[in-house]
Scaffold this motif. Structure first.
Motif, PDB file in Angstrom:
ATOM      1  N   VAL A  26     -74.514  -9.513  54.150  1.00 41.98           N
ATOM      2  CA  VAL A  26     -75.257  -8.277  53.922  1.00 41.98           C
ATOM      3  C   VAL A  26     -76.648  -8.376  54.535  1.00 41.98           C
ATOM      4  O   VAL A  26     -77.133  -7.433  55.184  1.00 41.98           O
ATOM      5  N   ALA A  27     -77.313  -9.521  54.349  1.00 44.13           N
ATOM      6  CA  ALA A  27     -78.640  -9.714  54.944  1.00 44.13           C
ATOM      7  C   ALA A  27     -78.565  -9.633  56.470  1.00 44.13           C
ATOM      8  O   ALA A  27     -79.419  -9.011  57.118  1.00 44.13           O
ATOM      9  N   LYS A  28     -77.541 -10.249  57.048  1.00 44.55           N
ATOM     10  CA  LYS A  28     -77.391 -10.228  58.508  1.00 44.55           C
ATOM     11  C   LYS A  28     -77.110  -8.816  59.004  1.00 44.55           C
ATOM     12  O   LYS A  28     -77.690  -8.374  60.019  1.00 44.55           O
ATOM     13  N   LEU A  29     -76.218  -8.094  58.299  1.00 44.35           N
ATOM     14  CA  LEU A  29     -75.893  -6.733  58.722  1.00 44.35           C
ATOM     15  C   LEU A  29     -77.106  -5.810  58.629  1.00 44.35           C
ATOM     16  O   LEU A  29     -77.326  -4.968  59.509  1.00 44.35           O
ATOM     17  N   ASN A  30     -77.872  -5.951  57.581  1.00 43.20           N
ATOM     18  CA  ASN A  30     -79.085  -5.137  57.451  1.00 43.20           C
ATOM     19  C   ASN A  30     -80.073  -5.458  58.568  1.00 43.20           C
ATOM     20  O   ASN A  30     -80.714  -4.552  59.132  1.00 43.20           O
ATOM     21  N   LEU A  60     -67.087  -1.057  73.364  1.00 40.46           N
ATOM     22  CA  LEU A  60     -67.194  -1.230  71.913  1.00 40.46           C
ATOM     23  C   LEU A  60     -66.981   0.109  71.214  1.00 40.46           C
ATOM     24  O   LEU A  60     -67.477   1.136  71.673  1.00 40.46           O
ATOM     25  N   PRO A  61     -66.237   0.130  70.121  1.00 39.85           N
ATOM     26  CA  PRO A  61     -66.000   1.398  69.415  1.00 39.85           C
ATOM     27  C   PRO A  61     -67.281   1.937  68.796  1.00 39.85           C
ATOM     28  O   PRO A  61     -68.193   1.188  68.441  1.00 39.85           O
ATOM     29  N   GLN A  62     -67.330   3.245  68.691  1.00 43.28           N
ATOM     30  CA  GLN A  62     -68.447   3.864  67.990  1.00 43.28           C
ATOM     31  C   GLN A  62     -68.350   3.534  66.497  1.00 43.28           C
ATOM     32  O   GLN A  62     -67.255   3.497  65.941  1.00 43.28           O
ATOM     33  N   PHE A  63     -69.467   3.301  65.888  1.00 41.34           N
ATOM     34  CA  PHE A  63     -69.438   2.963  64.466  1.00 41.34           C
ATOM     35  C   PHE A  63     -70.686   3.487  63.784  1.00 41.34           C
ATOM     36  O   PHE A  63     -71.715   3.714  64.417  1.00 41.34           O
ATOM     37  N   SER A  64     -70.545   3.709  62.506  1.00 39.84           N
ATOM     38  CA  SER A  64     -71.694   4.056  61.672  1.00 39.84           C
ATOM     39  C   SER A  64     -72.012   2.859  60.786  1.00 39.84           C
ATOM     40  O   SER A  64     -71.129   2.062  60.461  1.00 39.84           O
ATOM     41  N   PHE A  65     -73.251   2.740  60.408  1.00 43.19           N
ATOM     42  CA  PHE A  65     -73.669   1.586  59.619  1.00 43.19           C
ATOM     43  C   PHE A  65     -73.128   1.704  58.188  1.00 43.19           C
ATOM     44  O   PHE A  65     -73.207   2.756  57.556  1.00 43.19           O
ATOM     45  N   ALA A  66     -72.545   0.597  57.715  1.00 38.66           N
ATOM     46  CA  ALA A  66     -71.970   0.570  56.368  1.00 38.66           C
ATOM     47  C   ALA A  66     -73.054   0.274  55.347  1.00 38.66           C
ATOM     48  O   ALA A  66     -73.992  -0.497  55.598  1.00 38.66           O
ATOM     49  N   ARG A  67     -72.920   0.905  54.195  1.00 40.82           N
ATOM     50  CA  ARG A  67     -73.841   0.635  53.081  1.00 40.82           C
ATOM     51  C   ARG A  67     -73.152  -0.348  52.142  1.00 40.82           C
ATOM     52  O   ARG A  67     -72.194  -0.007  51.462  1.00 40.82           O
ATOM     53  N   LEU A  68     -73.644  -1.569  52.122  1.00 41.08           N
ATOM     54  CA  LEU A  68     -72.961  -2.646  51.408  1.00 41.08           C
ATOM     55  C   LEU A  68     -73.902  -3.345  50.449  1.00 41.08           C
ATOM     56  O   LEU A  68     -75.109  -3.414  50.681  1.00 41.08           O
TER      57      LEU A  68
END
Length: 419
Positions: free
Chosen positions: A340-344, A219-227
């Motif tokens: 957004v709720a799921k990602l948070n 899996l690629p490295q990722f930073s958490f998005a602010r949405l």
């Protein structure tokens, strides 16, 4: 010679399908977009729409006519009556000024709509391939974790059998470890089936044999998005081809209204005729040839309100597209709110696992294994610690995979990359 070439080509095809295809996710996306029959269909549809512009925005062909006027019967003589004429004519119809350019605008909007359909389908293919690729990575990682756990369990089984041989462990302990090994083997078999399903899904987008192997990265490295929902809605309204297509469709209906309103104005037909007359007999009196010019003007009486109905139809279509756009934005707000709720939630759970439970589970397993080897705890504690570590590692990878798949879904819904 031809048979030899066919054999070589067949051998190359066999080899290419017998070994894993080395390609990154972006490489696979490029191939899928290049080969997609659906995209080629929209490309052909675009060309058809472009060709329709010339069909609908030019004058109709002129009419050339030939005839005879005032020919006496039963003699059918061309020189007995001074009104007898042989006529050749040319006529051309003209719409009211501005109508053809209005039709051209309508047809150009149709081309734009098809291009938006193409772009939305393109984004959908990228989304589907990306999500399947990440799911394949997850399944393979779970297979790897399960295999590592199984190998570790085999080591535990060796220890338990050694202790059983010297009466330091019961036969029930041996059976319990063997049962755990069997469960893991069954789980690997089930995961292999899921892996084949994801391979088939990806290869179908690449127009390959379903069983063609594909190598995957981690899996690629990722930073958490602010949405937030409002920001996502703004991005979708600015970039989502589907929404833009609805707006263009409304614009097209406004232009269709203008085209329909031109039917309230007259149409024209300009015609010219040249009449040939022969000298009269029996005295040979010469007859002049004659020319006629006519301008026909239609009377737009709007019988039965047919033109008014066409205008009202275009207004209703405009309203329909406005409501479709509003409904689509409303649906996107719902989708974005849930996303957004799921990602948070995923973000918080990933951080909790990485910073807490994963570290604790590793320490707990190492401690349990060391304690069991010196006889301080029962082997059940080792199995429990091992299963707990395996579950946490698997769940962490599941959370990261779901996060990336949800981002891919948002990129499709907004029509742009989510950084």
């Amino acid at each position: 010679m031809n048979k030899f070439r066919i054999l070589i080509i067949g051998l190359i095809f066999f080899i290419s399908n017998s070994y894993p295809q080395k390609a990154s996710l972006q490489d696979l996306i490029d191939i899928a977009l290049q080969l997609s029959p659906e995209l080629k269909m929209y490309e052909a549809k675009t060309r058809a729409s472009e060709n329709r512009i010339q069909q609908n925005t030019n004058l109709p062909d002129p009419m050339l006519s030939f005839g005879v006027m005032d020919l006496p019967v039963p003699s059918l003589s061309f020189n007995r009556d001074m009104m007898t004429q042989k006529v050749v004519g040319l006529s051309q119809e003209f719409p009211f000024p501005g109508m053809l350019s209005a039709k051209e605008d309508v047809n150009r909007k149709e081309v734009e709509i098809v291009k938006q359909e193409y772009n939305d389908k393109r984004n959908e293919i990228i989304k589907d391939l990306t999500q399947s690729y990440y799911e394949l990575i997850y399944i393979r990682n779970e297979i790897e974790l399960t295999e590592k756990s199984r190998q570790l369990m085999k080591q535990i089984l060796d220890v338990v059998r050694s202790m059983y041989s010297v009466a330091d462990a019961s036969q029930q302990n041996v059976f319990r470890v063997e049962l755990e090994l069997t469960k893991m083997s069954e789980m690997i078999a089930a995961l292999k089936s899921e892996e084949a399903e994801q391979l088939s899904a990806i290869n179908s987008l690449l127009l390959r044999d379903p069983a063609t192997e594909i190598e995957t990265d981690s899996l690629p490295q990722f930073s958490f998005a602010r949405l937030n929902v409002d920001d996502l809605i703004s991005k979708a309204e600015a970039n989502r081809p589907y929404l833009r297509g609805i707006q263009i469709a409304e614009e097209k209906e406004k232009l269709n209204q203008s085209v329909a309103e031109y039917d309230f104005y007259p149409m024209f037909r300009l015609s010219a005729q040249y009449a040939f007359r022969e000298d009269l007999q029996p005295d040979g009196m010469p007859q002049d040839n004659m020319i006629s010019v006519m301008l026909d003007i239609s009377l737009p009486l709007n019988y039965g309100g047919k033109v008014s109905a066409m205008v009202e139809e275009t207004k209703s279509m405009q309203e329909m597209y406005r409501e479709q756009y509003s409904a689509s934005v409303q649906m996107l707000k719902r989708e974005f709110g849930m996303a957004v709720a799921k990602l948070n939630s995923l973000k918080n759970r990933i951080e909790l696992v990485e910073q807490g439970s994963l570290i604790q589970a590793k320490e707990n397993f190492n401690s349990a294994l060391a304690s069991y080897q010196v006889g301080e705890i029962d082997f059940m504690n080792v199995i429990e610690a091992q299963n707990n570590l395996y579950t946490i590692e698997k769940n962490l990878y599941r959370l990261k995979t779901d996060y990336l798949k949800q981002i891919a879904e948002l990129e499709f819904l907004t029509g742009m990359k989510i950084e």
